[in-house]
Design a protein around this motif. Sequence first.
Motif, PDB file in Angstrom:
ATOM      1  N   LYS A 202       0.834  -1.205   0.000  1.00 44.83           N
ATOM      2  CA  LYS A 202       0.000   0.000   0.000  1.00 44.83           C
ATOM      3  C   LYS A 202       0.869   1.255   0.000  1.00 44.83           C
ATOM      4  N   ALA A 203       1.978   1.211   0.756  1.00 43.45           N
ATOM      5  CA  ALA A 203       2.868   2.363   0.813  1.00 43.45           C
ATOM      6  C   ALA A 203       3.548   2.615  -0.530  1.00 43.45           C
ATOM      7  N   SER A 204       3.710   1.559  -1.323  1.00 43.88           N
ATOM      8  CA  SER A 204       4.389   1.695  -2.615  1.00 43.88           C
ATOM      9  C   SER A 204       3.473   2.215  -3.715  1.00 43.88           C
ATOM     10  N   LEU A 205       2.161   2.116  -3.531  1.00 40.46           N
ATOM     11  CA  LEU A 205       1.235   2.515  -4.596  1.00 40.46           C
ATOM     12  C   LEU A 205       1.430   3.958  -5.046  1.00 40.46           C
ATOM     13  N   PRO A 206       1.551   4.930  -4.121  1.00 44.10           N
ATOM     14  CA  PRO A 206       1.777   6.310  -4.580  1.00 44.10           C
ATOM     15  C   PRO A 206       3.070   6.465  -5.378  1.00 44.10           C
ATOM     16  N   LYS A 207       4.090   5.683  -5.018  1.00 50.53           N
ATOM     17  CA  LYS A 207       5.366   5.769  -5.742  1.00 50.53           C
ATOM     18  C   LYS A 207       5.228   5.199  -7.150  1.00 50.53           C
ATOM     19  N   TRP A 208       4.469   4.103  -7.279  1.00 51.70           N
ATOM     20  CA  TRP A 208       4.227   3.549  -8.617  1.00 51.70           C
ATOM     21  C   TRP A 208       3.437   4.552  -9.466  1.00 51.70           C
ATOM     22  N   ALA A 209       2.446   5.202  -8.847  1.00 57.12           N
ATOM     23  CA  ALA A 209       1.660   6.204  -9.571  1.00 57.12           C
ATOM     24  C   ALA A 209       2.541   7.364 -10.016  1.00 57.12           C
ATOM     25  N   LEU A 210       3.443   7.797  -9.120  1.00 56.91           N
ATOM     26  CA  LEU A 210       4.365   8.889  -9.460  1.00 56.91           C
ATOM     27  C   LEU A 210       5.293   8.465 -10.593  1.00 56.91           C
ATOM     28  N   LEU A 211       5.781   7.225 -10.532  1.00 58.59           N
ATOM     29  CA  LEU A 211       6.671   6.713 -11.578  1.00 58.59           C
ATOM     30  C   LEU A 211       5.962   6.682 -12.922  1.00 58.59           C
ATOM     31  N   LEU A 212       4.719   6.217 -12.929  1.00 60.18           N
ATOM     32  CA  LEU A 212       3.944   6.144 -14.168  1.00 60.18           C
ATOM     33  C   LEU A 212       3.711   7.537 -14.753  1.00 60.18           C
ATOM     34  N   ALA A 213       3.322   8.475 -13.896  1.00 61.88           N
ATOM     35  CA  ALA A 213       3.033   9.834 -14.359  1.00 61.88           C
ATOM     36  C   ALA A 213       4.293  10.517 -14.890  1.00 61.88           C
ATOM     37  N   LEU A 214       5.400  10.388 -14.155  1.00 59.60           N
ATOM     38  CA  LEU A 214       6.645  11.019 -14.582  1.00 59.60           C
ATOM     39  C   LEU A 214       7.151  10.406 -15.885  1.00 59.60           C
ATOM     40  N   SER A 215       6.978   9.086 -16.030  1.00 60.63           N
ATOM     41  CA  SER A 215       7.384   8.409 -17.269  1.00 60.63           C
ATOM     42  C   SER A 215       6.595   8.941 -18.458  1.00 60.63           C
TER      43      SER A 215
END
Length: 364
Positions: free
Chosen positions: A12-25
């Motif tokens: 759950k803690a990693s979900l925002p980081k994955w979202a940030l990675l996707l958006a930045l990509s």
Amino acid sequence: MTILDASSFHQKASLPKWALLLALSAVLVLFLELFALPASLLIGPMVAAIVLALTVGKGQLRIPYWPLQFGQVLVGLLMARNITPDILGTMAKDAPLFFVFIVSVIAIAAGLGWLLTRWQVLPGTTAVWGSTPGGASAMVIMSEAYGADARLVAFMQYLRVVFVAVGASVISRLWVAADGEEPPPVIFFPPVDWSAFAMTVAFAALCCYAVFRFRIQGGNIVIPLIGGALLQGFGLLKIELPTWILALSYALIGWSIGLRFTRSIIEHAARALPRVSASIIILMALCGCMALALHKFAGIDPLTAYLATSPGGADSVAIIAASSDVDVPFVMAMQTGRFMMILLIGPALARFIARRSDLAENAA
């Protein structure tokens, strides 16, 4: 907190980081597409992952094994799709000419890789794989399978992609300035032959399983490339790879590389940048001399000769050639032939140069 609860909390803690990675990509891909950079679909996600790894990621994000393997196999199939009967016919018709120029480019690149290894700019076989003029994404995947540092190989390969893409694009634009042609835009959702797509996905999954089951070194590229090319050549498989699934594959590979970057690797790459850049410019210049020889002695038009000998890789050169008035089968035959030869001799060549340099693989 139980182990199960801790795992759930971590996900759950990693979900925002994955979202940030996707958006930045996505932002970086769109930005790089403004400059028509051929490798933007991979460079964008890789740079986004590097940024995240050095800031908020801190080694917490990792790409799952099977999706990454599947993405790598699709890259192999992408290479196989380029091996058409027209290209094979062109190679067979002028086999001695192709052999001489393909071996010459590989020899020059290997020599530069040896110098970078000898001067300890990069460790062990990393410099050799980084200097190898094959398809950049395929070289990164294979280098890791044979023990090189994929992060530094990616740094060298994609730096060269940028140099070569800019150089080839400038020369192409100058050559066809009167036409004012632009590179074709990327169409993420083209019409799809769904039956061919289903067969392509099924074959890719079979390749993934075969590589895993039989532990084939470098098999994620070699098996789909050889198998896909043979099936395509006999009319048993139409390799259908819409842009959106390739974009996903490139993103998985780019993220896998980028998320492993550390500050020490960045510092090492920064120290190596001047000498690596110089080696790329030298390689491009020598390939340009070979293109001139190809024009003078074989009667090939200058732009076709330049793109054919260009060390940027079949994928990026194909995009530039598609929007230029050149002999595309000749260009792709030279690029594909060089890639196939690298598949055959690359691992042995890298090990030979590393042994001759008396240096072990020891990433910074």
